[in-house]
Design a protein around this motif. Structure first.
Motif, mmCIF file in Angstrom:
data_model
loop_
_atom_site.group_PDB
_atom_site.id
_atom_site.type_symbol
_atom_site.label_atom_id
_atom_site.label_comp_id
_atom_site.label_asym_id
_atom_site.label_seq_id
_atom_site.Cartn_x
_atom_site.Cartn_y
_atom_site.Cartn_z
ATOM 1 N N TYR A 102 5.315 -0.231 2.058
ATOM 2 C CA TYR A 102 6.210 0.691 1.501
ATOM 3 C C TYR A 102 7.097 0.614 0.541
ATOM 4 O O TYR A 102 7.836 0.646 1.317
ATOM 5 C CB TYR A 102 6.486 1.522 2.959
ATOM 6 C CG TYR A 102 5.258 2.258 3.927
ATOM 7 C CD1 TYR A 102 4.077 2.570 3.684
ATOM 8 C CD2 TYR A 102 5.795 1.936 4.750
ATOM 9 C CE1 TYR A 102 3.839 2.793 4.431
ATOM 10 C CE2 TYR A 102 5.470 3.081 6.021
ATOM 11 C CZ TYR A 102 3.150 3.498 5.769
ATOM 12 O OH TYR A 102 2.348 3.352 7.060
ATOM 13 N N SER A 155 -0.363 2.498 2.656
ATOM 14 C CA SER A 155 0.789 2.724 1.600
ATOM 15 C C SER A 155 1.545 3.769 1.609
ATOM 16 O O SER A 155 0.871 4.964 1.085
ATOM 17 C CB SER A 155 0.053 2.419 0.928
ATOM 18 O OG SER A 155 0.228 1.723 -1.384
ATOM 19 N N ALA A 168 11.968 3.292 3.592
ATOM 20 C CA ALA A 168 10.211 2.773 3.618
ATOM 21 C C ALA A 168 10.938 1.423 4.892
ATOM 22 O O ALA A 168 10.055 1.404 5.604
ATOM 23 C CB ALA A 168 10.940 1.962 2.179
ATOM 24 N N ALA A 172 7.850 1.373 7.556
ATOM 25 C CA ALA A 172 7.894 0.398 7.882
ATOM 26 C C ALA A 172 7.200 -0.749 8.982
ATOM 27 O O ALA A 172 6.107 -1.262 9.641
ATOM 28 C CB ALA A 172 7.617 -1.133 6.442
ATOM 29 N N ALA A 186 7.861 -3.900 2.349
ATOM 30 C CA ALA A 186 9.304 -2.679 2.134
ATOM 31 C C ALA A 186 10.067 -3.050 1.539
ATOM 32 O O ALA A 186 10.479 -3.496 1.354
ATOM 33 C CB ALA A 186 8.766 -2.482 3.587
#
Length: 413
Positions: A102, A155, A168, A172, A186
């Motif tokens: 991510y 992803s 992100a 994650a 991440a």
């Protein structure tokens, strides 16, 4: 039962260091990465200062052919991810389909966009690169990292402006917490120090327009007058805590809470009540189960804009209560590395986990004139040895996006 989530690797390409150890050393020693812009001629620009990455060599992380097909923002992301993965020693310890990525960007390949638009206008459409679109799109950093490390699990590219890489990391964390992955790469990346982006931010009155680097990014100071554009990439490796312990990984800290809200108010301005960022903080603190009045380090968004800093100060008070907010050690590391946009949340998360690991609170440098509307303790000018057990990081983005991450100090067995 929810999985615990450890941080086992960090990587950074920043205006104050092209690896995580240098970045951290410069943070705690108050090194300023802001200087006159070198990327373009500023004679017609309102803005002459930025926090540029210096001395970056993409060929240290990818071969020449791959570097030519990657925008600078992707190069920064791959470099930071390569350092973080090497640091974590994770590769080969989890199945490909249990390793995810991510990694986001606020804007994506803007350098490529400008270059190819100029080429199209001056030479015609036949001269536009066949790699224009894959170099431009904001998900390509995540895609390139996934290819590099054969990460076939979850992803995603998150784009929430200045909250991008905090979101992100938070998402994650949830992916591992809920069992969708064993480990996640991440963070975020940004490379927009160019004439067009600078003009756009300047014309919407967001950027500082002075010429003295020591007075440019001054978060929570009464003199603040706009943020300073930064750039770079920052990546953290998040891992199932039990898996990390079993393989003997070094654990920097534990991710324990995440809050994600929206002001639903204005494209660029924060809502004056600060209720939504306060709620993001409350959510992260509640999920982490941080007891009230616990010694706390806060890495603030702290952009050095008039509205953000007073609104964020109010959010801390609303979320934590006056007494707890006033006892916290707060700093804005943007005073040193500028506003790294889509990379800033991950860079500041690294600052949090290193603060927990080392017991050192990084400062807010160039702090001189207190503002009555910003009346908390912002760790002025010099780092402090305080050894907090908990840290939170806040990031607030255009579009009203608010993110808060909560981290806990890893205790030795």
């Amino acid at each position: 039962m929810m999985n615990r989530v450890a941080i086992t690797g960090i990587g950074a390409i920043t205006p104050i260091g092209n690896d995580a150890p240098t970045f951290w050393d410069h943070l705690i020693h108050g090194v300023c990465g802001i200087a006159p812009i070198t990327r373009f001629d500023t004679k017609d620009s309102k803005v002459t200062l930025a926090a540029e990455v210096k001395g970056f060599d993409p060929l240290a992380y990818m071969d020449k052919r791959d570097a030519r097909k990657a925008d600078l923002y992707t190069q920064y992301a791959v470099a930071a991810a390569s350092e973080a993965m090497e640091d974590s020693k994770l590769l080969g310890t989890v199945p490909d389909n249990r390793l995810g990525v991510y990694v986001g960007s606020g804007i994506g390949g803007m350098e490529t966009f400008i270059k190819e638009c100029t080429k199209c206008k001056e030479k015609g459409p036949r001269h536009v690169s066949p790699f224009f679109i894959p170099m431009l799109i904001s998900n390509m950093a995540a895609g390139t990292i996934a290819i590099r490390f054969s990460a076939k699990g979850p992803s995603m590219c998150i784009t929430t402006a200045c909250a991008t890489s905090a979101n992100a990391i938070g998402e994650a964390y949830r992916a591992i917490q809920n069992g969708y992955a064993d480990a996640m790469i991440a963070g975020g990346s940004e490379a927009t120090i160019n004439e067009l982006a600078t003009a756009g931010f300047a014309n919407c009155m967001a950027l500082h327009t002075g010429t003295d680097p020591n007075c440019a990014s001054v978060p929570f100071d009464k003199r603040r007058s706009g943020f300073v554009m930064g750039e770079g990439g920052a990546i953290l490796i998040l891992e199932n805590y039990d898996h990390a312990k079993k393989r003997g990984a070094h654990i920097y800290a534990e991710v324990c809470g995440y809050g994600n809200t929206n002001d639903a108010y204005h494209m660029t301005a924060p809502e004056s009540s600060a209720e939504s960022p306060a709620e993001a903080i409350r959510l992260a603190v509640a999920e982490a189960k941080i007891a009230k009045d616990t010694p706390l380090y806060i890495n603030a968004h702290g952009t050095s804009t008039t509205l953000n800093d007073k609104t964020e100060t109010l959010a801390f008070k609303k979320a934590l209560g006056e007494s707890w907010a006033k006892s916290a050690w707060i700093s804005s590391t943007k005073s040193m590395h500028g506003h790294m946009l889509g990379a800033t949340g991950a860079a500041e998360a690294i600052a949090c986990v290193k603060a927990l690991e080392t017991g050192i609170i990084p400062p807010t440098i160039h702090y001189q004139e207190p503002d009555p509307e910003c009346d908390l303790f912002y760790t002025p000018n010099e780092a402090l040895k305080k050894d907090p057990e908990w840290a939170i990081s806040t990031n607030l983005g255009f579009g009203g996006h608010n993110a808060c991450l909560a981290f806990h100090k890893e205790k030795e067995d």
